[in-house]
Enzyme design. Structure first.
Site, PDB file in Angstrom:
ATOM      1  N   THR A 154      68.668 148.799  13.185  1.00  0.00           N
ATOM      2  CA  THR A 154      68.760 147.425  13.705  1.00  0.00           C
ATOM      3  C   THR A 154      69.617 147.371  14.962  1.00  0.00           C
ATOM      4  O   THR A 154      69.301 146.641  15.910  1.00  0.00           O
ATOM      5  CB  THR A 154      69.317 146.474  12.624  1.00  0.00           C
ATOM      6  OG1 THR A 154      68.443 146.527  11.497  1.00  0.00           O
ATOM      7  CG2 THR A 154      69.424 145.045  13.127  1.00  0.00           C
ATOM      8  N   CYS A 155      70.672 148.147  14.990  1.00  0.00           N
ATOM      9  CA  CYS A 155      71.578 148.162  16.143  1.00  0.00           C
ATOM     10  C   CYS A 155      70.856 148.615  17.402  1.00  0.00           C
ATOM     11  O   CYS A 155      71.030 148.038  18.482  1.00  0.00           O
ATOM     12  CB  CYS A 155      72.766 149.072  15.862  1.00  0.00           C
ATOM     13  SG  CYS A 155      73.620 148.693  14.319  1.00  0.00           S
TER      14      CYS A 155
END
Length: 160
Positions: free
Chosen positions: A48-49
């Site tokens: 996600t980062c």
């Protein structure tokens, strides 16, 4: 207790890697006299980062600056070498300053750590975003575990 609106950003010295080698940077210098968006990710190169959080701030950097933001800082509990490589791979350039918090000193001072040992990550920073004006927090958005909603670049734009 985690940092709240009205609190001052804690004074912490960290190391980051530049073209001239390892340099010290202080949170005092990063936040003094500026409006800063600080966002935290659990780890560089994590799904996600890398796919959403950092790219969103890179893509929205100009829109944030148009709303009065002087600097965008991404902090992660990773070493300076990893943060530099991640910034280069993501194309962060001058849009987002990648701040390594290798020992979780800053994340701990903010009261925003998490235990990622179940995933082999150890102590990490929680996913959050905040806005600080001259070192004083004016907005804080901390994600619920496993979520990515309130700390996105779009959510911060809407909050400004």
């Amino acid at each position: 207790m985690s940092i709240q609106v009205g609190d001052r950003i804690p004074s912490v010295a960290l190391k980051h890697l530049t073209d001239n080698g390892m340099q010290e940077v202080t949170t005092d210098a990063l936040f003094a006299g500026k409006t800063v968006v600080l966002f935290s990710v659990p780890g560089a190169f994590t799904p996600t980062c890398s796919a959403k959080h950092l790219p969103g701030f890179i893509q929205n950097a100009e829109a944030l600056k148009a709303k009065g933001v002087d600097s965008i800082v991404c902090v992660a509990v990773n070493d300076p070498f990893v943060m530099r490589a991640w910034g280069e791979k993501a194309g962060a350039g001058d849009a987002v300053f990648l701040l390594p918090d290798g020992n979780a000193t800053f994340s701990t001072a903010l009261g925003l750590t998490m235990d990622g040992s179940g995933y082999g990550l150890g102590t990490r920073g929680q996913r959050f975003a905040l806005v600080a004006k001259d070192g004083v927090v004016s907005h804080v958005a901390v994600e619920a575990p496993g979520q990515f909603e309130v700390s996105s670049a779009e959510a911060i734009l809407a909050a400004l």
